[in-house]
Write a protein that holds these residues in place. Structure first.
Motif, PDB file in Angstrom:
ATOM      1  N   GLY A 188       0.787  -1.224   0.000  1.00  0.00           N
ATOM      2  CA  GLY A 188       0.000   0.000   0.000  1.00  0.00           C
ATOM      3  C   GLY A 188       0.819   1.274   0.000  1.00  0.00           C
ATOM      4  O   GLY A 188       0.249   2.375   0.061  1.00  0.00           O
ATOM      5  N   LEU A 189       2.145   1.178  -0.077  1.00  0.00           N
ATOM      6  CA  LEU A 189       2.994   2.370  -0.059  1.00  0.00           C
ATOM      7  C   LEU A 189       2.940   3.094  -1.398  1.00  0.00           C
ATOM      8  O   LEU A 189       2.534   2.536  -2.425  1.00  0.00           O
ATOM      9  N   GLU A 190       3.384   4.340  -1.386  1.00  0.00           N
ATOM     10  CA  GLU A 190       3.210   5.207  -2.555  1.00  0.00           C
ATOM     11  C   GLU A 190       3.956   4.712  -3.783  1.00  0.00           C
ATOM     12  O   GLU A 190       3.433   4.779  -4.903  1.00  0.00           O
ATOM     13  N   PHE A 191       5.193   4.235  -3.612  1.00  0.00           N
ATOM     14  CA  PHE A 191       5.950   3.823  -4.785  1.00  0.00           C
ATOM     15  C   PHE A 191       5.333   2.595  -5.453  1.00  0.00           C
ATOM     16  O   PHE A 191       5.466   2.404  -6.664  1.00  0.00           O
ATOM     17  N   ALA A 242       2.399   3.945  -7.409  1.00  0.00           N
ATOM     18  CA  ALA A 242       2.893   4.617  -8.612  1.00  0.00           C
ATOM     19  C   ALA A 242       3.178   3.610  -9.721  1.00  0.00           C
ATOM     20  O   ALA A 242       2.893   3.869 -10.903  1.00  0.00           O
ATOM     21  N   GLU A 243       3.719   2.455  -9.358  1.00  0.00           N
ATOM     22  CA  GLU A 243       3.970   1.415 -10.360  1.00  0.00           C
ATOM     23  C   GLU A 243       2.657   0.923 -10.965  1.00  0.00           C
ATOM     24  O   GLU A 243       2.576   0.680 -12.174  1.00  0.00           O
ATOM     25  N   ARG A 244       1.644   0.760 -10.112  1.00  0.00           N
ATOM     26  CA  ARG A 244       0.346   0.340 -10.644  1.00  0.00           C
ATOM     27  C   ARG A 244      -0.221   1.400 -11.576  1.00  0.00           C
ATOM     28  O   ARG A 244      -0.844   1.083 -12.606  1.00  0.00           O
ATOM     29  N   ALA A 289       3.630  -9.216 -12.013  1.00  0.00           N
ATOM     30  CA  ALA A 289       4.886  -9.931 -11.784  1.00  0.00           C
ATOM     31  C   ALA A 289       6.029  -8.958 -11.508  1.00  0.00           C
ATOM     32  O   ALA A 289       6.869  -9.204 -10.623  1.00  0.00           O
ATOM     33  N   ARG A 290       6.066  -7.861 -12.225  1.00  0.00           N
ATOM     34  CA  ARG A 290       7.122  -6.863 -11.995  1.00  0.00           C
ATOM     35  C   ARG A 290       6.983  -6.238 -10.616  1.00  0.00           C
ATOM     36  O   ARG A 290       7.971  -6.056  -9.894  1.00  0.00           O
ATOM     37  N   ILE A 291       5.763  -5.908 -10.233  1.00  0.00           N
ATOM     38  CA  ILE A 291       5.552  -5.272  -8.932  1.00  0.00           C
ATOM     39  C   ILE A 291       5.943  -6.226  -7.803  1.00  0.00           C
ATOM     40  O   ILE A 291       6.568  -5.817  -6.814  1.00  0.00           O
ATOM     41  N   ILE A 292       5.595  -7.501  -7.956  1.00  0.00           N
ATOM     42  CA  ILE A 292       5.882  -8.473  -6.893  1.00  0.00           C
ATOM     43  C   ILE A 292       7.375  -8.709  -6.750  1.00  0.00           C
ATOM     44  O   ILE A 292       7.935  -8.599  -5.647  1.00  0.00           O
ATOM     45  N   TRP A 293       8.043  -9.023  -7.871  1.00  0.00           N
ATOM     46  CA  TRP A 293       9.426  -9.509  -7.791  1.00  0.00           C
ATOM     47  C   TRP A 293      10.471  -8.407  -7.914  1.00  0.00           C
ATOM     48  O   TRP A 293      11.591  -8.572  -7.396  1.00  0.00           O
TER      49      TRP A 293
END
Length: 286
Positions: free
Chosen positions: A175-178, A181-183, A190-194
Motif C-alpha cells: 500500500g505504499l506510494e511507490f 505509482a507502479e500500478r 509480476a514486476r511489482i511483486i518480484w
C-alpha cells in the motif's frame, strides 16, 4: 557555500554495522573454516570414510586414529572431514527450497489478498500444524533414504514460517506510494511483486533464510539419528545415528560429530543475529 551531503547506500551502512559485530564476525570465521574443511578436506585427506582402518572403539588421541574409531573401526576424523560436505549441502539446499516455497506463497498471498490470501494461508496452516518430523519420516521412508529425498523432505515441511513472514512484509509494503505509482503507470503484477516489493522486503527474509540453514542441518541430523539418513553417504548425522547405542561405552563417535553440528549451527545463528541487527533500520539508528 553549499556543502555536499553524502548519503550512504543502505547496503554499505548495513555491511559496516555487520563488520562491527564481534559475534557475527566470529560466526562468519567459524563457518568459513567449516566450509573450507568440508569442501577441500576430501582432496587434502583422500581417505575412505567407510573404510575400517583399525580396531573398533579405538580411543581418541592415538597413532591409529587421532579422534578414535567407531564401532566398525572407521576413522572418526575421516568421517568428520568427508561428512561435512553432505551435511552442509543438505542444509543449504533444503533451506533454499524452503525459502523459495515460503517466499513465493507468502508473496502471492500478501500481494493479491482476498480469496488468494485465504486459500494460501489455509495451505500454510495445514503444513504448520502437521508434525514436520513425522511427515518427513513418511516421505523419506516411501521414497527410500537418500540425500535427495532427505533434502526434499526437509525443504517441503520447513517453509510455513517463511511464508507468513513474506506475507506480512508484502501486506505492509503493497500500500505504499511507490507501489501505487507502479500500478498507476501500468506495471504488470509480476514486476511489482518480484522487482518492486520483494527487494524492499528482503532484509527479514535474508535473516530467515540464514537461520533456516541451521534448522535444516539439525533436521538432517535428527532423521539420520532415527536411521533415515542416506546409508551410502557419510554425514555427521549418520555418524551419530550409527554410534548412538554405544555412547555409554565409547563417547567419541557421537561427541565429535555432535560438536561439529553444534559449532556449525551456532556459527549460522551468530551470522543470522548479526544480519538481523545490520539490516534493521531502527537498530542501525541506535
Amino acid at each position: 557555500m553549499k556543502q555536499d551531503i553524502k548519503v550512504e547506500h543502505p547496503g554499505v551502512e548495513a555491511l559496516r554495522m555487520f563488520m562491527r559485530n564481534p559475534a557475527a564476525i566470529a560466526g562468519m570465521a567459524i563457518l568459513l573454516v567449516v566450509v573450507l574443511v568440508s569442501v577441500a578436506g576430501p582432496w587434502v585427506y583422500p581417505a575412505d570414510p567407510f573404510e575400517m582402518i583399525t580396531a573398533p572403539m579405538t580411543p581418541p588421541f592415538t597413532e591409529e586414529a587421532w579422534l578414535g574409531s567407531d564401532q566398525l573401526g572407521r576413522d572418526v576424523l575421516t568421517g568428520l572431514i568427508h561428512g561435512g560436505r553432505a551435511t552442509l549441502a543438505v542444509g543449504a539446499i533444503a533451506a533454499l527450497l524452503s525459502v523459495t516455497i515460503g517466499v513465493t506463497l507468502g508473496a502471492m498471498a500478501g500481494y493479491y489478498g482476498g480469496r488468494v490470501d485465504a486459500a494460501l494461508m489455509r495451505v500454510t496452516e495445514f503444513f504448520q500444524v502437521l508434525p514436520s518430523l513425522l511427515f518427513a519420516m513418511v516421505v523419506v521412508t516411501l521414497f527410500s533414504p537418500s540425500l535427495v529425498t532427505v533434502t526434499l523432505a526437509i525443504g517441503s515441511v520447513s517453509w510455513p514460517s517463511t511464508a507468513r513472514l513474506a506475507r506480512a512484509e508484502f501486506l505492509k509494503i503493497r500500500g505504499l506510494e511507490f507501489v501505487r505509482a507502479e500500478r498507476a503507470i501500468g506495471a504488470r503484477h509480476a514486476r511489482i511483486i518480484w522487482k518492486v516489493i520483494l527487494p524492499n522486503a528482503l532484509p527479514p527474509l535474508v535473516v530467515s533464510a540464514t537461520l533456516a540453514i541451521g534448522a535444516a542441518i539439525l533436521f538432517e541430523a535428527g532423521l539420520s539419528f532415527l536411521g533415515l539418513g542416506d546409508p551410502n553417504q557419510m554425514s555427521w548425522g549418520l555418524m551419530i545415528g550409527s554410534a548412538r547405542q554405544y555412547v555409554l561405552s565409547a563417547w567419541w563417535p557421537v561427541v565429535f560429530p555432535g560438536a561439529a553440528i553444534f559449532v556449525t549451527v551456532l556459527a549460522v545463528s551468530l551470522i543470522g543475529d548479526g544480519l538481523n541487527d545490520a539490516l534493521n533500520p531502527k537498530l542501525r539508528e541506535r
